[in-house]
Design an enzyme around this catalytic site. Structure first.
Site, short mmCIF file in Angstrom:
data_model
loop_
_atom_site.label_atom_id
_atom_site.label_comp_id
_atom_site.label_asym_id
_atom_site.label_seq_id
_atom_site.Cartn_x
_atom_site.Cartn_y
_atom_site.Cartn_z
N CYS A 71 34.20 30.68 38.22
CA CYS A 71 35.28 31.23 39.34
C CYS A 71 35.11 30.60 40.61
O CYS A 71 33.96 30.19 41.20
CB CYS A 71 34.46 32.74 39.73
N CYS B 197 41.82 28.49 40.91
CA CYS B 197 41.32 29.56 40.39
C CYS B 197 41.30 29.65 38.95
O CYS B 197 42.33 29.35 38.33
CB CYS B 197 42.35 30.68 41.11
N HIS C 209 41.86 31.89 36.86
CA HIS C 209 42.80 32.66 36.18
C HIS C 209 43.99 31.93 36.32
O HIS C 209 44.82 32.47 35.44
CB HIS C 209 43.11 33.98 37.25
N ASP D 216 32.68 35.31 35.69
CA ASP D 216 33.88 35.45 36.97
C ASP D 216 34.03 36.64 37.21
O ASP D 216 33.40 37.89 36.66
CB ASP D 216 35.16 34.78 35.95
N SER D 217 35.04 37.09 37.79
CA SER D 217 35.47 38.49 38.35
C SER D 217 36.04 38.99 37.24
O SER D 217 36.01 40.34 37.21
CB SER D 217 36.35 38.21 39.44
N GLU E 228 45.27 39.84 35.04
CA GLU E 228 44.11 40.88 34.69
C GLU E 228 45.20 41.97 34.18
O GLU E 228 44.63 42.81 33.20
CB GLU E 228 43.44 41.29 36.11
N1 DGL Z 1 38.85 33.42 38.91
C1 DGL Z 1 38.40 33.60 40.14
C2 DGL Z 1 38.60 32.25 40.91
O1 DGL Z 1 38.59 31.36 40.33
C3 DGL Z 1 38.38 34.86 40.69
C4 DGL Z 1 39.65 35.49 41.28
C5 DGL Z 1 39.69 36.96 41.81
O2 DGL Z 1 38.91 37.66 41.35
O3 DGL Z 1 40.32 36.96 42.96
O4 DGL Z 1 38.85 32.42 42.22
#
Ligand code: DGL
Length: 267
Positions: free
Chosen positions: A73, A184, A186, A9-10, A152
């Site tokens: 992600c 997402c 996150h 993931d990011s 984050e």
């Molecule tokens: N967690 C990621 C997603 O599901 C990336 C979020 C990001 O880095 O903007 O899209």
């Protein structure tokens, strides 16, 4: 089969998927890459996110010999899944389809919402999938720029994130959806805030559990499952950013398995 399941993931978002995978298949080895040096992916051009996803996938294959890649992600799945499936010989699982199937299965009114990053929403990937899987569904999609940055920073329940959520969730609230996909990885960390804003009648769906089930079933079909009788699998955590921050916040978000973090810096 001692090869690990590789996930990326990011940053911290994919830990929601890692948690679900570890809980469902504790005997499996997991190696997780958080690209925190280059987060957030959401506002970046699609070509850039796709290039990062490809770079991480190739690096994982070269250095960790995984038996499967999980794109934990939504943004990377939306823009790169097909390409990743072309470049590696191991199965590649994304988060979009499992999440959407779970969303459709809980909705009674057939009015559903998906929230995600600007990149995911702009890609049109969810809209296309709904047209393919359930064209009669009334789908409202909303981008939530800024949510990822709060996670984050470890700020998941502050007044500021609540104020932002009130504004960004207005389109899905007004559409009177009965189920909302946190599109997402996150966003499950913001579930309490999102639930407060959406109200009790809206079911929040995370793609993490459904993705873990998809991983389990694909491994079984391919004959790659480790026997459940095996001892607990090993976990490995890698970050392209600050590993002290990754270890501290990551442990808070995922739990005690996130014990040691290895650094991998991109050139
Ligand atoms: N967690 C990621 C997603 O599901 C990336 C979020 C990001 O880095 O903007 O899209």
């Amino acid at each position: 089969m001692d090869r690990p399941i590789a996930m990326f993931d990011s940053g911290f978002g994919g830990l929601t998927v890692a948690r679900a995978v570890i809980d469902l298949m504790p005997e499996e080895d997991v190696v997780y890459f958080g690209d925190t040096a280059r987060y957030p992916y959401g506002p970046r051009p699609h070509t850039e996110v796709a290039a990062y996803a490809e770079q991480i996938t190739r690096w994982m294959v070269d250095h960790h010999d995984p038996k499967m890649i999980v794109v934990a992600c939504n943004t990377a799945t939306a823009v790169a899944l097909d390409r990743l499936r072309e470049i590696v010989s191991v199965p590649v699982v994304g988060v979009l389809e499992p999440g959407l199937r779970a969303l459709l299965s809980v909705s009674v009114s057939d009015r559903v919402g998906v929230i995600g990053t600007v990149g995911t929403v702009a890609s049109g990937a969810y809209q296309t999938l709904v047209t393919d899987l359930a064209p009669a569904i009334d789908l409202t999609v909303a981008a939530c720029p800024g949510f990822v940055e709060f996670v984050e920073r470890g700020e998941t329940e502050t007044d500021q994130v609540h104020v932002l959520a009130e504004r960004l969730l207005a389109p899905v609230s007004e559409a009177k959806v009965d189920a909302l996909l946190l599109g997402c990885t996150h966003y499950p960390f913001l579930a309490r805030t999102i639930a407060d804003v959406m109200g009790r009648d809206v079911v929040l769906v995370s793609s993490a559990d459904e993705t873990a089930f998809a991983v389990q079933s694909q491994l079984s079909i391919a004959g790659l499952r480790r026997p459940e009788s095996e001892a607990r699998g090993a976990t490995q955590w890698i970050s392209s950013g600050d590993i002290t921050v990754f270890a501290d916040l990551g442990r808070r978000l995922l739990g005690p398995e996130l014990d040691q973090v290895t650094s991998h810096r991109w050139e």
